[in-house]
Design a protein around this motif. Structure first.
Motif, short mmCIF file in Angstrom:
data_model
loop_
_atom_site.label_atom_id
_atom_site.label_comp_id
_atom_site.label_asym_id
_atom_site.label_seq_id
_atom_site.Cartn_x
_atom_site.Cartn_y
_atom_site.Cartn_z
N ARG A 37 0.78 -1.22 -0.07
CA ARG A 37 0.14 0.21 -0.14
C ARG A 37 0.88 1.27 0.05
NH1 ARG A 37 -4.22 -0.56 4.79
NH2 ARG A 37 -5.09 1.26 3.65
N HIS A 38 0.65 2.00 -1.11
CA HIS A 38 1.85 3.13 -0.91
C HIS A 38 0.98 4.12 -2.20
CE1 HIS A 38 5.16 5.49 -3.22
NE2 HIS A 38 5.42 5.57 -1.93
N GLN A 39 1.08 5.56 -1.70
CA GLN A 39 0.67 6.54 -2.68
C GLN A 39 1.46 7.56 -2.55
OE1 GLN A 39 -3.93 5.92 -1.43
NE2 GLN A 39 -4.18 6.49 -3.43
N TRP A 40 1.92 8.14 -3.54
CA TRP A 40 2.77 9.36 -3.24
C TRP A 40 1.88 10.49 -3.20
CZ3 TRP A 40 8.11 10.58 -3.10
CH2 TRP A 40 8.40 11.86 -3.22
N ARG A 41 2.39 11.64 -2.28
CA ARG A 41 1.89 12.68 -1.97
C ARG A 41 2.89 13.81 -2.03
NH1 ARG A 41 -1.88 10.32 -3.50
NH2 ARG A 41 -3.92 10.22 -2.67
N PRO A 42 2.42 15.15 -2.54
CA PRO A 42 3.72 16.02 -2.85
C PRO A 42 3.58 16.84 -1.31
CG PRO A 42 1.65 16.59 -3.91
CD PRO A 42 1.61 15.16 -3.93
N LEU A 92 3.21 8.14 4.11
CA LEU A 92 2.10 8.80 4.96
C LEU A 92 0.73 8.72 4.68
CD1 LEU A 92 2.13 10.58 7.63
CD2 LEU A 92 2.25 12.61 6.22
N GLU A 93 0.60 8.55 3.25
CA GLU A 93 -0.86 8.74 2.76
C GLU A 93 -1.36 7.19 3.34
OE1 GLU A 93 -4.48 9.36 1.25
OE2 GLU A 93 -2.85 10.79 1.66
N ALA A 94 -0.64 6.04 2.79
CA ALA A 94 -1.09 4.82 3.11
C ALA A 94 -1.42 4.77 4.41
CB ALA A 94 -0.22 3.67 2.59
N ALA A 95 -0.15 5.22 5.35
CA ALA A 95 -0.30 5.00 7.04
C ALA A 95 -1.41 5.74 7.29
CB ALA A 95 0.88 5.46 7.30
N ALA A 96 -1.75 6.87 6.97
CA ALA A 96 -2.89 7.62 7.76
C ALA A 96 -4.27 6.89 7.30
CB ALA A 96 -3.12 9.02 6.99
N GLN A 97 -4.20 6.35 6.09
CA GLN A 97 -5.61 5.71 5.64
C GLN A 97 -5.69 4.15 6.38
OE1 GLN A 97 -7.97 6.66 3.92
NE2 GLN A 97 -7.14 8.38 2.43
N HIS A 98 -4.42 3.52 6.70
CA HIS A 98 -4.50 2.29 7.34
C HIS A 98 -4.97 2.48 8.63
CE1 HIS A 98 -2.94 -1.61 8.46
NE2 HIS A 98 -2.10 -1.13 9.19
N TYR A 99 -4.39 3.29 9.38
CA TYR A 99 -4.47 3.39 10.81
C TYR A 99 -5.69 4.40 11.37
CZ TYR A 99 0.23 1.24 11.81
OH TYR A 99 1.24 0.70 11.67
N PHE A 100 -5.87 5.64 10.60
CA PHE A 100 -6.90 6.39 11.15
C PHE A 100 -8.15 6.86 10.10
CE2 PHE A 100 -2.75 7.72 13.19
CZ PHE A 100 -3.13 7.35 14.47
N GLY A 101 -7.88 6.15 8.80
CA GLY A 101 -9.17 6.30 7.77
C GLY A 101 -9.15 7.82 7.28
N VAL A 102 -8.02 8.51 7.43
CA VAL A 102 -8.02 9.95 6.93
C VAL A 102 -7.00 10.35 5.78
CG1 VAL A 102 -9.07 10.81 9.10
CG2 VAL A 102 -6.42 10.77 8.72
N PRO A 103 -6.99 11.20 4.95
CA PRO A 103 -5.77 11.41 4.08
C PRO A 103 -4.63 12.08 4.76
CG PRO A 103 -7.37 12.89 3.73
CD PRO A 103 -8.02 11.99 4.78
N TYR A 144 11.38 11.30 2.45
CA TYR A 144 11.14 10.27 3.55
C TYR A 144 9.83 9.78 4.05
CZ TYR A 144 12.12 8.46 8.34
OH TYR A 144 11.90 7.76 9.47
N LEU A 145 8.87 10.88 3.92
CA LEU A 145 7.62 10.70 4.48
C LEU A 145 6.76 10.01 3.51
CD1 LEU A 145 6.66 14.34 5.94
CD2 LEU A 145 7.02 12.12 7.25
N ASN A 146 7.16 9.90 2.06
CA ASN A 146 6.50 8.91 1.02
C ASN A 146 6.98 7.95 1.13
OD1 ASN A 146 4.24 10.62 -0.55
ND2 ASN A 146 5.73 11.98 -0.09
N ILE A 147 8.12 7.30 1.63
CA ILE A 147 8.70 5.69 1.48
C ILE A 147 8.71 5.17 2.65
CG2 ILE A 147 9.81 6.67 -0.86
CD1 ILE A 147 12.42 6.62 0.70
N VAL A 148 8.81 6.05 3.90
CA VAL A 148 9.26 5.21 5.14
C VAL A 148 8.13 4.09 5.39
CG1 VAL A 148 7.96 6.72 6.76
CG2 VAL A 148 9.90 5.21 7.38
N GLU A 149 8.38 3.15 6.00
CA GLU A 149 7.62 1.76 6.28
C GLU A 149 6.72 2.11 7.69
OE1 GLU A 149 7.95 -3.02 6.27
OE2 GLU A 149 9.65 -1.83 7.25
N TRP A 150 5.64 1.80 7.65
CA TRP A 150 4.77 2.14 8.80
C TRP A 150 3.94 0.76 9.44
CZ3 TRP A 150 4.99 7.51 7.17
CH2 TRP A 150 5.30 8.55 8.36
N ASP A 151 4.02 0.03 8.38
CA ASP A 151 3.20 -1.48 8.81
C ASP A 151 3.79 -2.44 7.80
OD1 ASP A 151 2.11 -3.53 10.35
OD2 ASP A 151 0.13 -2.51 10.13
#
Length: 244
Positions: free
Chosen positions: A67-72, A177-188, A164-171
């Protein structure tokens, strides 16, 4: 073949060997420069750690959807930017890739018998996650230092943190960060609160073992400390220092 020709043979082979090694080294330098310069502007849609996780799963006979989505930069929460700096690298705007203060502290602590603690900067972690493999070895550390120098030379600080925020592993299988925010909190990624951002930053030392949505006491305590550090740094106004 004469004896003189026989004696000259090892020298010729040695010259060829050195010439070959020099060409390999030059090729590596040129390729790494092209990669770093290209990724100064182009989104990094994959990283070597992502590749490594897929290979690990394949070797284990398992499937690992990524799960990965680049965000500027503009679509990443300022709270998350500050939380990661507060948690991982508070001298990020000042150093040139290596935090000599933290390195000295870590060395002194190890000499006093304490467990050797990490002193990696966000720049070093970006270099490692994007271009290299996990694990510890002198070869990897040397390559990490090389890529750290390159990105610090050719990228502005905002770009380093953005990547860094776009590629770091969160699970497991969750990167950026986009995938992590959606994964853990359901927000962008741009809607994360300070509390949510601090929890995400808190689990970075062990992203596949700790949970930001259902934090343990240890994670909650660390996230509270991160929020205090965010206030100590002056809040999100601190991020203006990255543009200097």
């Amino acid at each position: 073949m004469s004896m003189s020709a026989v004696r000259r043979l090892p020298r010729a082979l040695l010259r060829r060997l050195w010439r070959g090694l020099a060409l390999v080294a030059l090729g590596f330098v040129a390729l790494s420069l092209l990669l770093v310069l290209g990724l100064r502007e182009v989104p990094a849609h994959a990283s070597m750690v992502m590749v490594e996780r897929k290979v690990e799963a394949w070797l284990a006979g398992e499937s690992l959807p990524l799960r990965h989505q680049w965000r500027p930069w503009e679509q990443l929460s300022d709270h998350a930017k500050l939380a990661v700096i507060a948690a991982e690298d508070q001298r990020f705007p000042e150093h040139r890739g290596f935090d000599l203060v933290e390195m000295r502290r870590a060395w002194e602590a190890s000499r006093d018998g304490a467990r050797l603690r990490g002193a990696s900067t966000i720049s070093q972690q970006t270099a490692k996650n994007l271009f290299l493999w996990t694990g510890r070895s002198w070869v990897r550390k040397g390559l990490e230092a090389w890529f750290t120098l390159l990105i610090e030379t050719f990228w502005p600080k905002q770009r380093v943190l953005e990547v860094y925020l776009n590629i770091v592993e969160w699970d497991s299988g969750v990167f950026g960060l986009e995938a992590a925010a959606q994964h853990y909190f359901g927000v962008p990624a741009d809607r994360l609160s300070a509390a949510q951002a601090s929890r995400l930053a808190a689990i970075l030392p062990n992203p596949r073992g700790w949970d930001a949505a259902r934090p343990s006491f240890r994670v909650e305590r660390r996230s509270a400390w991160i929020r205090q550090q965010m206030r100590n740094l002056g809040g999100v106004d601190y991020l203006a220092r990255l543009a200097d």
